[in-house]
Design an enzyme around this catalytic site. Structure first.
Site, PDB file in Angstrom:
ATOM      1  N   ASP A  81       0.829  -1.318  -0.062  1.00  0.00           N
ATOM      2  CA  ASP A  81      -0.041  -0.005   0.050  1.00  0.00           C
ATOM      3  C   ASP A  81       0.971   1.279   0.117  1.00  0.00           C
ATOM      4  O   ASP A  81       1.960   1.184   0.505  1.00  0.00           O
ATOM      5  CB  ASP A  81      -1.038   0.021   1.203  1.00  0.00           C
ATOM      6  CG  ASP A  81      -2.167   1.035   0.988  1.00  0.00           C
ATOM      7  OD1 ASP A  81      -2.434   1.426   0.036  1.00  0.00           O
ATOM      8  OD2 ASP A  81      -2.665   1.427   2.245  1.00  0.00           O
TER       9      ASP A  81
ATOM     10  N   ARG B  40      -0.791   9.227 -10.006  1.00  0.00           N
ATOM     11  CA  ARG B  40      -0.799   8.183  -9.682  1.00  0.00           C
ATOM     12  C   ARG B  40      -0.336   6.884 -10.026  1.00  0.00           C
ATOM     13  O   ARG B  40       0.340   6.117  -9.640  1.00  0.00           O
ATOM     14  CB  ARG B  40      -2.334   7.511  -9.038  1.00  0.00           C
ATOM     15  CG  ARG B  40      -3.016   8.591  -8.014  1.00  0.00           C
ATOM     16  CD  ARG B  40      -4.491   8.027  -7.564  1.00  0.00           C
ATOM     17  NE  ARG B  40      -4.622   6.878  -7.117  1.00  0.00           N
ATOM     18  CZ  ARG B  40      -4.414   6.688  -5.838  1.00  0.00           C
ATOM     19  NH1 ARG B  40      -4.264   7.609  -5.128  1.00  0.00           N
ATOM     20  NH2 ARG B  40      -4.393   5.447  -5.354  1.00  0.00           N
TER      21      ARG B  40
ATOM     22  N   HIS C 278       2.070   3.541  -9.128  1.00  0.00           N
ATOM     23  CA  HIS C 278       1.799   2.080  -9.293  1.00  0.00           C
ATOM     24  C   HIS C 278       2.978   1.311 -10.096  1.00  0.00           C
ATOM     25  O   HIS C 278       3.293   0.250  -9.784  1.00  0.00           O
ATOM     26  CB  HIS C 278       0.484   1.686 -10.228  1.00  0.00           C
ATOM     27  CG  HIS C 278      -0.761   2.279  -9.129  1.00  0.00           C
ATOM     28  ND1 HIS C 278      -0.703   1.929  -8.042  1.00  0.00           N
ATOM     29  CD2 HIS C 278      -1.794   3.090  -9.682  1.00  0.00           C
ATOM     30  CE1 HIS C 278      -1.909   2.382  -7.334  1.00  0.00           C
ATOM     31  NE2 HIS C 278      -2.749   3.012  -8.686  1.00  0.00           N
TER      32      HIS C 278
ATOM     33  N   ASN D  89     -11.216  -2.763  -4.674  1.00  0.00           N
ATOM     34  CA  ASN D  89     -10.569  -1.673  -5.420  1.00  0.00           C
ATOM     35  C   ASN D  89     -11.457  -1.357  -6.704  1.00  0.00           C
ATOM     36  O   ASN D  89     -11.272  -0.401  -7.346  1.00  0.00           O
ATOM     37  CB  ASN D  89      -9.091  -2.230  -5.653  1.00  0.00           C
ATOM     38  CG  ASN D  89      -8.119  -2.078  -4.707  1.00  0.00           C
ATOM     39  OD1 ASN D  89      -7.225  -2.876  -4.686  1.00  0.00           O
ATOM     40  ND2 ASN D  89      -8.504  -1.267  -3.869  1.00  0.00           N
ATOM     41  N   TRP D  90     -12.567  -2.120  -6.958  1.00  0.00           N
ATOM     42  CA  TRP D  90     -13.382  -1.785  -8.033  1.00  0.00           C
ATOM     43  C   TRP D  90     -14.056  -0.428  -7.805  1.00  0.00           C
ATOM     44  O   TRP D  90     -14.781   0.299  -8.687  1.00  0.00           O
ATOM     45  CB  TRP D  90     -14.467  -2.622  -8.188  1.00  0.00           C
ATOM     46  CG  TRP D  90     -14.053  -3.912  -8.886  1.00  0.00           C
ATOM     47  CD1 TRP D  90     -13.655  -5.330  -8.051  1.00  0.00           C
ATOM     48  CD2 TRP D  90     -13.598  -4.424 -10.360  1.00  0.00           C
ATOM     49  NE1 TRP D  90     -13.346  -6.081  -8.987  1.00  0.00           N
ATOM     50  CE2 TRP D  90     -13.306  -5.564 -10.322  1.00  0.00           C
ATOM     51  CE3 TRP D  90     -13.776  -3.610 -11.452  1.00  0.00           C
ATOM     52  CZ2 TRP D  90     -12.822  -6.177 -11.639  1.00  0.00           C
ATOM     53  CZ3 TRP D  90     -13.370  -4.124 -12.606  1.00  0.00           C
ATOM     54  CH2 TRP D  90     -13.096  -5.539 -12.419  1.00  0.00           C
TER      55      TRP D  90
ATOM     56  N   ARG E  29       2.294  -4.763   6.285  1.00  0.00           N
ATOM     57  CA  ARG E  29       1.371  -3.701   5.558  1.00  0.00           C
ATOM     58  C   ARG E  29       2.415  -2.420   5.546  1.00  0.00           C
ATOM     59  O   ARG E  29       2.638  -1.947   6.527  1.00  0.00           O
ATOM     60  CB  ARG E  29       0.024  -3.447   6.089  1.00  0.00           C
ATOM     61  CG  ARG E  29      -0.535  -2.275   5.235  1.00  0.00           C
ATOM     62  CD  ARG E  29      -2.135  -2.297   5.875  1.00  0.00           C
ATOM     63  NE  ARG E  29      -2.652  -1.148   4.821  1.00  0.00           N
ATOM     64  CZ  ARG E  29      -3.923  -1.365   4.124  1.00  0.00           C
ATOM     65  NH1 ARG E  29      -4.589  -2.299   4.636  1.00  0.00           N
ATOM     66  NH2 ARG E  29      -4.453  -0.421   3.433  1.00  0.00           N
TER      67      ARG E  29
ATOM     68  N   GLU F  68       1.472 -12.971  12.756  1.00  0.00           N
ATOM     69  CA  GLU F  68       2.254 -11.710  13.357  1.00  0.00           C
ATOM     70  C   GLU F  68       2.012 -10.611  12.172  1.00  0.00           C
ATOM     71  O   GLU F  68       2.285 -10.709  11.198  1.00  0.00           O
ATOM     72  CB  GLU F  68       3.558 -11.969  13.339  1.00  0.00           C
ATOM     73  CG  GLU F  68       3.754 -12.890  14.510  1.00  0.00           C
ATOM     74  CD  GLU F  68       3.471 -12.732  15.829  1.00  0.00           C
ATOM     75  OE1 GLU F  68       3.369 -11.439  16.219  1.00  0.00           O
ATOM     76  OE2 GLU F  68       2.938 -13.656  16.720  1.00  0.00           O
TER      77      GLU F  68
HETATM   78  C1  IPE Z   1      -5.214  -2.670   0.233  1.00  0.00           C
HETATM   79  O1  IPE Z   1      -5.063  -1.434   0.024  1.00  0.00           O
HETATM   80  C2  IPE Z   1      -5.265  -3.460  -1.075  1.00  0.00           C
HETATM   81  C3  IPE Z   1      -4.339  -3.694  -1.744  1.00  0.00           C
HETATM   82  C4  IPE Z   1      -2.906  -3.385  -1.388  1.00  0.00           C
HETATM   83  C5  IPE Z   1      -4.303  -4.362  -3.115  1.00  0.00           C
HETATM   84  P1  IPE Z   1      -6.151  -0.281  -0.229  1.00  0.00           P
HETATM   85  O2  IPE Z   1      -5.460   1.088  -0.238  1.00  0.00           O
HETATM   86  O3  IPE Z   1      -7.006  -0.686  -1.089  1.00  0.00           O
HETATM   87  O4  IPE Z   1      -6.862  -0.654   1.063  1.00  0.00           O
HETATM   88  P2  IPE Z   1      -7.756   0.768   1.936  1.00  0.00           P
HETATM   89  O5  IPE Z   1      -8.606   1.155   1.070  1.00  0.00           O
HETATM   90  O6  IPE Z   1      -6.877   1.997   2.378  1.00  0.00           O
HETATM   91  O7  IPE Z   1      -8.250   0.042   3.111  1.00  0.00           O
HETATM   92  C1  IPE Z   2      -1.505   0.447  -3.397  1.00  0.00           C
HETATM   93  O1  IPE Z   2      -1.326   1.606  -3.529  1.00  0.00           O
HETATM   94  C2  IPE Z   2      -2.047  -0.241  -4.812  1.00  0.00           C
HETATM   95  C3  IPE Z   2      -3.402  -0.977  -4.501  1.00  0.00           C
HETATM   96  C4  IPE Z   2      -4.318  -0.817  -3.612  1.00  0.00           C
HETATM   97  C5  IPE Z   2      -3.683  -1.575  -5.746  1.00  0.00           C
HETATM   98  P1  IPE Z   2      -2.666   2.691  -3.372  1.00  0.00           P
HETATM   99  O2  IPE Z   2      -3.185   2.878  -4.417  1.00  0.00           O
HETATM  100  O3  IPE Z   2      -3.818   2.096  -2.644  1.00  0.00           O
HETATM  101  O4  IPE Z   2      -1.980   3.814  -2.969  1.00  0.00           O
HETATM  102  P2  IPE Z   2      -2.666   4.980  -1.623  1.00  0.00           P
HETATM  103  O5  IPE Z   2      -3.098   4.113  -0.554  1.00  0.00           O
HETATM  104  O6  IPE Z   2      -3.537   5.662  -2.398  1.00  0.00           O
HETATM  105  O7  IPE Z   2      -1.386   5.759  -1.310  1.00  0.00           O
HETATM  106 MG    MG Z   3      -4.126   2.482  -0.233  1.00  0.00          MG
END
Ligand code: IPE
Ligand code: IPE
Ligand code: MG
Length: 256
Positions: free
Chosen positions: A31, A44, A48, A79-80, A199, A218
């Site tokens: 994340d 963004r 990625h 994520n959808w 995480r 853990e």
């Molecule tokens: C968790 O991250 C999902 C992935 C890393 C694929 P998110 O960014 O989607 O989680 P939330 O929305 O902060 O809980």
């Molecule tokens: C994790 O990064 C990638 C996925 C969830 C697929 P994010 O896209 O959630 O990045 P933040 O949380 O917005 O920084």
């Molecule tokens: Mg995120």
């Protein structure tokens, strides 16, 4: 009180297999890509893209360290909810990763597993995931689980539906359903439960990752944003893991 055999067995198994100083199975919630990009005033998708580089570094470091199983959370069922452009960018990156890295991973003895539902995925993504499974199915040196279109509750729901169908058809007795049977119906059935989940990116939650499997995992939360993760951060998390006392409901080691 009768001790539940299923739970004592699974706790013992976890103790024997995962209480060493090096975890067998590590899960990573990758994340912070968006925040990393924002920090540098970039869009963004750049975050990625850098995230894929971090993934490459991490898989390499995990192999080098001697882990057996690594599961990475790449796209959640939630994520959808993101804009179409973001979802498309994430799908495009999975394709790039597979097209660029599959051959090398295959030659390194990596077996790829995919966790999650295929429902709603574009055909080309679906086909690419199948190709990764097929091309690496005979490998045994290292296991890479890709949680893609994955949600722990969705996975459990699918497993429960399968069990209910088997019970209705008379293939199993409801009384025969135990923890081991449920675990064996999950997408992750070939993997041991994760010993450690890392995480990155400052949030302290699981966001629907390996919900059933993480009962005694853990958890290590790190402030580093995913695009900056690599061997150094992995080793830091492994050191934290090694300092933890895993009790599985028992007593502190040496306390009895
Ligand atoms: C968790 O991250 C999902 C992935 C890393 C694929 P998110 O960014 O989607 O989680 P939330 O929305 O902060 O809980
Ligand atoms: C994790 O990064 C990638 C996925 C969830 C697929 P994010 O896209 O959630 O990045 P933040 O949380 O917005 O920084
Ligand atoms: Mg995120």
């Amino acid at each position: 009180m009768t001790l539940s055999r299923a739970s004592s067995d699974s706790a013992r198994q976890a103790t024997e297999e995962g209480n060493g100083k090096l975890p067998r199975h590590v899960g990573i919630i990758m994340d912070g890509n968006g925040r990393w990009a924002a920090q540098y005033g970039m869009p963004r998708p750049v975050g990625h893209e850098r995230g894929v580089e971090a993934l490459r570094r991490t898989v390499k470091a995990a192999q080098k360290t001697g882990l057996e199983y690594l599961t990475v959370y790449s796209f959640s069922t939630e994520n959808w909810r993101r804009p179409f452009s973001e979802v498309s960018a994430l799908f495009a990156l999975l394709k790039t990763f597979m097209n660029q890295d599959l051959k090398r991973l295959k030659s390194e003895g990596v077996r790829i597993s995919v966790f999650g539902t295929r429902e709603g995925l574009p055909e080309d993504v679906d086909a690419l995931l199948d190709r990764a499974l097929e091309e690496t199915r005979d490998n045994t040196r290292f296991n890479l689980g890709i949680a893609f279109n994955y949600g722990g509750r969705e996975e459990i729901t699918r497993a429960v539906r399968g069990l209910a169908e088997d019970a209705r058809a008379g293939r199993i007795e409801p009384e025969a359903i135990d923890e081991a049977m449920i675990s064996s119906r999950l997408d992750t059935s070939g993997f041991p439960d994760p010993d450690l989940i890392i995480r990155t990116g400052e949030e302290r939650r699981l966001s629907n990752f390996l919900v059933w499997q993480s009962a005694y995992t853990e958890l290590v939360f790190m402030d580093v944003l995913w695009p900056e993760f690599g061997e150094h951060s992995l080793n830091e998390a492994l050191e934290t893991f090694a300092s933890r006392d895993r009790r599985f409901g028992g007593l502190k080691s040496g306390a009895a």
